[in-house]
Write a protein that holds these residues in place. Structure first.
Motif, PDB file in Angstrom:
ATOM      1  N   LYS A  13      13.314   3.781   0.654  1.00 22.64           N
ATOM      2  CA  LYS A  13      13.751   3.548  -0.707  1.00 22.64           C
ATOM      3  C   LYS A  13      12.545   3.775  -1.613  1.00 22.64           C
ATOM      4  O   LYS A  13      11.507   3.142  -1.453  1.00 22.64           O
ATOM      5  CB  LYS A  13      14.268   2.108  -0.832  1.00 22.64           C
ATOM      6  CG  LYS A  13      14.834   1.754  -2.157  1.00 22.64           C
ATOM      7  CD  LYS A  13      15.343   0.320  -2.122  1.00 22.64           C
ATOM      8  CE  LYS A  13      15.918  -0.104  -3.444  1.00 22.64           C
ATOM      9  NZ  LYS A  13      16.356  -1.497  -3.417  1.00 22.64           N
ATOM     10  N   ALA A  14      12.683   4.696  -2.560  1.00 23.99           N
ATOM     11  CA  ALA A  14      11.578   4.995  -3.469  1.00 23.99           C
ATOM     12  C   ALA A  14      12.004   4.716  -4.908  1.00 23.99           C
ATOM     13  O   ALA A  14      13.092   5.096  -5.321  1.00 23.99           O
ATOM     14  CB  ALA A  14      11.159   6.450  -3.330  1.00 23.99           C
ATOM     15  N   ASP A  15      11.146   4.004  -5.633  1.00 23.75           N
ATOM     16  CA  ASP A  15      11.371   3.801  -7.056  1.00 23.75           C
ATOM     17  C   ASP A  15      10.176   4.388  -7.810  1.00 23.75           C
ATOM     18  O   ASP A  15       9.390   5.132  -7.221  1.00 23.75           O
ATOM     19  CB  ASP A  15      11.620   2.325  -7.387  1.00 23.75           C
ATOM     20  CG  ASP A  15      10.488   1.404  -6.960  1.00 23.75           C
ATOM     21  OD1 ASP A  15       9.335   1.878  -6.882  1.00 23.75           O
ATOM     22  OD2 ASP A  15      10.745   0.216  -6.715  1.00 23.75           O
ATOM     23  N   ASN A  16      10.009   4.043  -9.067  1.00 25.21           N
ATOM     24  CA  ASN A  16       8.919   4.623  -9.855  1.00 25.21           C
ATOM     25  C   ASN A  16       7.530   4.242  -9.358  1.00 25.21           C
ATOM     26  O   ASN A  16       6.584   5.004  -9.533  1.00 25.21           O
ATOM     27  CB  ASN A  16       9.048   4.215 -11.326  1.00 25.21           C
ATOM     28  CG  ASN A  16      10.182   4.937 -12.001  1.00 25.21           C
ATOM     29  OD1 ASN A  16      10.576   6.015 -11.575  1.00 25.21           O
ATOM     30  ND2 ASN A  16      10.731   4.331 -13.046  1.00 25.21           N
ATOM     31  N   ASP A  17       7.408   3.055  -8.769  1.00 31.43           N
ATOM     32  CA  ASP A  17       6.090   2.573  -8.375  1.00 31.43           C
ATOM     33  C   ASP A  17       5.836   2.581  -6.870  1.00 31.43           C
ATOM     34  O   ASP A  17       4.712   2.798  -6.427  1.00 31.43           O
ATOM     35  CB  ASP A  17       5.894   1.140  -8.893  1.00 31.43           C
ATOM     36  CG  ASP A  17       5.951   1.076 -10.404  1.00 31.43           C
ATOM     37  OD1 ASP A  17       5.407   1.989 -11.056  1.00 31.43           O
ATOM     38  OD2 ASP A  17       6.555   0.123 -10.936  1.00 31.43           O
ATOM     39  N   ASN A  50       2.195   2.150  -2.526  1.00 30.65           N
ATOM     40  CA  ASN A  50       2.083   2.543  -3.926  1.00 30.65           C
ATOM     41  C   ASN A  50       2.152   4.065  -4.004  1.00 30.65           C
ATOM     42  O   ASN A  50       1.410   4.767  -3.320  1.00 30.65           O
ATOM     43  CB  ASN A  50       0.756   2.038  -4.502  1.00 30.65           C
ATOM     44  CG  ASN A  50       0.653   2.255  -5.984  1.00 30.65           C
ATOM     45  OD1 ASN A  50       0.829   3.361  -6.481  1.00 30.65           O
ATOM     46  ND2 ASN A  50       0.349   1.187  -6.698  1.00 30.65           N
ATOM     47  N   ARG A  51       3.044   4.581  -4.825  1.00 27.08           N
ATOM     48  CA  ARG A  51       3.246   6.034  -4.916  1.00 27.08           C
ATOM     49  C   ARG A  51       2.071   6.751  -5.562  1.00 27.08           C
ATOM     50  O   ARG A  51       1.825   7.917  -5.279  1.00 27.08           O
ATOM     51  CB  ARG A  51       4.512   6.353  -5.712  1.00 27.08           C
ATOM     52  CG  ARG A  51       5.764   5.978  -4.958  1.00 27.08           C
ATOM     53  CD  ARG A  51       6.993   6.365  -5.696  1.00 27.08           C
ATOM     54  NE  ARG A  51       7.196   7.821  -5.581  1.00 27.08           N
ATOM     55  CZ  ARG A  51       8.167   8.459  -6.192  1.00 27.08           C
ATOM     56  NH1 ARG A  51       9.007   7.823  -6.962  1.00 27.08           N
ATOM     57  NH2 ARG A  51       8.288   9.757  -6.048  1.00 27.08           N
ATOM     58  N   ARG A  52       1.338   6.072  -6.434  1.00 23.98           N
ATOM     59  CA  ARG A  52       0.224   6.730  -7.111  1.00 23.98           C
ATOM     60  C   ARG A  52      -1.059   6.698  -6.284  1.00 23.98           C
ATOM     61  O   ARG A  52      -1.743   7.700  -6.159  1.00 23.98           O
ATOM     62  CB  ARG A  52      -0.006   6.082  -8.468  1.00 23.98           C
ATOM     63  CG  ARG A  52       1.060   6.456  -9.480  1.00 23.98           C
ATOM     64  CD  ARG A  52       0.866   5.778 -10.831  1.00 23.98           C
ATOM     65  NE  ARG A  52       1.871   6.184 -11.782  1.00 23.98           N
ATOM     66  CZ  ARG A  52       3.137   5.769 -11.763  1.00 23.98           C
ATOM     67  NH1 ARG A  52       3.554   4.949 -10.822  1.00 23.98           N
ATOM     68  NH2 ARG A  52       4.002   6.194 -12.672  1.00 23.98           N
ATOM     69  N   THR A  53      -1.374   5.538  -5.730  1.00 20.82           N
ATOM     70  CA  THR A  53      -2.628   5.395  -4.983  1.00 20.82           C
ATOM     71  C   THR A  53      -2.477   5.712  -3.499  1.00 20.82           C
ATOM     72  O   THR A  53      -3.475   5.868  -2.804  1.00 20.82           O
ATOM     73  CB  THR A  53      -3.176   3.965  -5.115  1.00 20.82           C
ATOM     74  OG1 THR A  53      -2.246   3.056  -4.520  1.00 20.82           O
ATOM     75  CG2 THR A  53      -3.423   3.608  -6.565  1.00 20.82           C
ATOM     76  N   ALA A  93       5.762   8.966   4.493  1.00 21.71           N
ATOM     77  CA  ALA A  93       5.710   8.741   3.040  1.00 21.71           C
ATOM     78  C   ALA A  93       5.320   9.985   2.240  1.00 21.71           C
ATOM     79  O   ALA A  93       5.571  10.033   1.038  1.00 21.71           O
ATOM     80  CB  ALA A  93       4.729   7.615   2.734  1.00 21.71           C
ATOM     81  N   GLN A  94       4.749  10.985   2.874  1.00 19.51           N
ATOM     82  CA  GLN A  94       4.223  12.161   2.171  1.00 19.51           C
ATOM     83  C   GLN A  94       5.212  12.797   1.189  1.00 19.51           C
ATOM     84  O   GLN A  94       4.838  13.086   0.053  1.00 19.51           O
ATOM     85  CB  GLN A  94       3.756  13.206   3.202  1.00 19.51           C
ATOM     86  CG  GLN A  94       3.006  14.364   2.584  1.00 19.51           C
ATOM     87  CD  GLN A  94       1.666  13.970   2.021  1.00 19.51           C
ATOM     88  OE1 GLN A  94       0.963  13.168   2.599  1.00 19.51           O
ATOM     89  NE2 GLN A  94       1.320  14.515   0.889  1.00 19.51           N
ATOM     90  N   PRO A  95       6.475  13.003   1.545  1.00 18.02           N
ATOM     91  CA  PRO A  95       7.389  13.642   0.588  1.00 18.02           C
ATOM     92  C   PRO A  95       7.670  12.800  -0.666  1.00 18.02           C
ATOM     93  O   PRO A  95       8.150  13.333  -1.667  1.00 18.02           O
ATOM     94  CB  PRO A  95       8.689  13.814   1.382  1.00 18.02           C
ATOM     95  CG  PRO A  95       8.316  13.662   2.808  1.00 18.02           C
ATOM     96  CD  PRO A  95       7.091  12.822   2.846  1.00 18.02           C
ATOM     97  N   TYR A  96       7.352  11.517  -0.626  1.00 14.92           N
ATOM     98  CA  TYR A  96       7.664  10.618  -1.737  1.00 14.92           C
ATOM     99  C   TYR A  96       6.478  10.368  -2.665  1.00 14.92           C
ATOM    100  O   TYR A  96       6.634   9.738  -3.694  1.00 14.92           O
ATOM    101  CB  TYR A  96       8.183   9.278  -1.198  1.00 14.92           C
ATOM    102  CG  TYR A  96       9.442   9.441  -0.393  1.00 14.92           C
ATOM    103  CD1 TYR A  96      10.688   9.481  -1.010  1.00 14.92           C
ATOM    104  CD2 TYR A  96       9.381   9.586   0.986  1.00 14.92           C
ATOM    105  CE1 TYR A  96      11.845   9.648  -0.271  1.00 14.92           C
ATOM    106  CE2 TYR A  96      10.536   9.758   1.736  1.00 14.92           C
ATOM    107  CZ  TYR A  96      11.765   9.788   1.100  1.00 14.92           C
ATOM    108  OH  TYR A  96      12.903   9.967   1.834  1.00 14.92           O
ATOM    109  N   LYS A 101      -1.001  13.735  -7.345  1.00 12.35           N
ATOM    110  CA  LYS A 101      -2.021  13.233  -6.425  1.00 12.35           C
ATOM    111  C   LYS A 101      -2.296  14.256  -5.335  1.00 12.35           C
ATOM    112  O   LYS A 101      -3.433  14.481  -4.957  1.00 12.35           O
ATOM    113  CB  LYS A 101      -1.549  11.898  -5.821  1.00 12.35           C
ATOM    114  CG  LYS A 101      -2.577  11.207  -4.981  1.00 12.35           C
ATOM    115  CD  LYS A 101      -3.704  10.691  -5.829  1.00 12.35           C
ATOM    116  CE  LYS A 101      -4.627   9.834  -4.985  1.00 12.35           C
ATOM    117  NZ  LYS A 101      -5.765   9.376  -5.718  1.00 12.35           N
ATOM    118  N   THR A 102      -1.253  14.901  -4.849  1.00  7.73           N
ATOM    119  CA  THR A 102      -1.418  15.919  -3.813  1.00  7.73           C
ATOM    120  C   THR A 102      -2.224  17.093  -4.353  1.00  7.73           C
ATOM    121  O   THR A 102      -3.118  17.598  -3.682  1.00  7.73           O
ATOM    122  CB  THR A 102      -0.038  16.395  -3.313  1.00  7.73           C
ATOM    123  OG1 THR A 102       0.701  15.263  -2.879  1.00  7.73           O
ATOM    124  CG2 THR A 102      -0.168  17.371  -2.180  1.00  7.73           C
TER     125      THR A 102
END
Length: 143
Positions: A13-17, A50-53, A93-96, A101-102
């Motif tokens: 489950k992925a959200d904005n953060d 965390n999606r950003r870090t 988690a890589q696709p999310y 960042k990539t």
């Protein structure tokens, strides 16, 4: 010794953060002293990243693993210290992750590669100045 035998998310489950990797029976198992222990969702049931870090956020949780009547508990800190756990988790988690960042990682890798090449050429120059043929030949093979 602890190693990860299998790590598959029940669902993601992925959200904005955050990316939440939800775990369930038969999808996560570890080897503890060459014995297979299956994940049981009695305590923690998810890994929150965390999606950003790209860092695991819920470091304080602990996971339960069962073999027969024996239950072993591993904290997130212990799991994070296992290289195979980190590799499998990163693959999941890589696709999310956010794309920016990539791209930043790719740019950093290119810069590092260029700096390594420049350093290698400096070392080759140094070996020529010192008339060190063995070092010169071994360094030129790296180019």
């Amino acid at each position: 010794m602890v190693t990860v035998k299998m790590l598959k998310p029940y669902y993601i489950k992925a959200d904005n953060d955050f990316i939440r990797v939800i775990l369930a029976y038969q999808y996560f198992s570890v080897l503890i002293d060459e014995q297979v222990y299956q994940f049981v969702p009695t305590e923690a049931k998810e890994i929150r990243i965390n999606r950003r870090t790209q860092k695991v956020e819920n470091m304080g949780v602990r996971f339960a693993f069962q073999k027969g009547k024996d239950i072993a508990y591993l904290t997130m800190s212990e799991l994070i210290s296992l290289p195979d756990f980190l590799l499998q988790l990163d693959t999941i988690a890589q696709p999310y992750y956010f794309q920016e960042k990539t791209n930043q990682k790719n740019e950093t890798a290119i810069i590092i590669r260029e700096l390594e090449q420049l350093n290698l050429r400096r070392l080759i120059d140094k070996s020529l100045d010192e008339r060190d043929a063995d070092t010169f030949h071994s360094l030129t093979k790296m180019l």
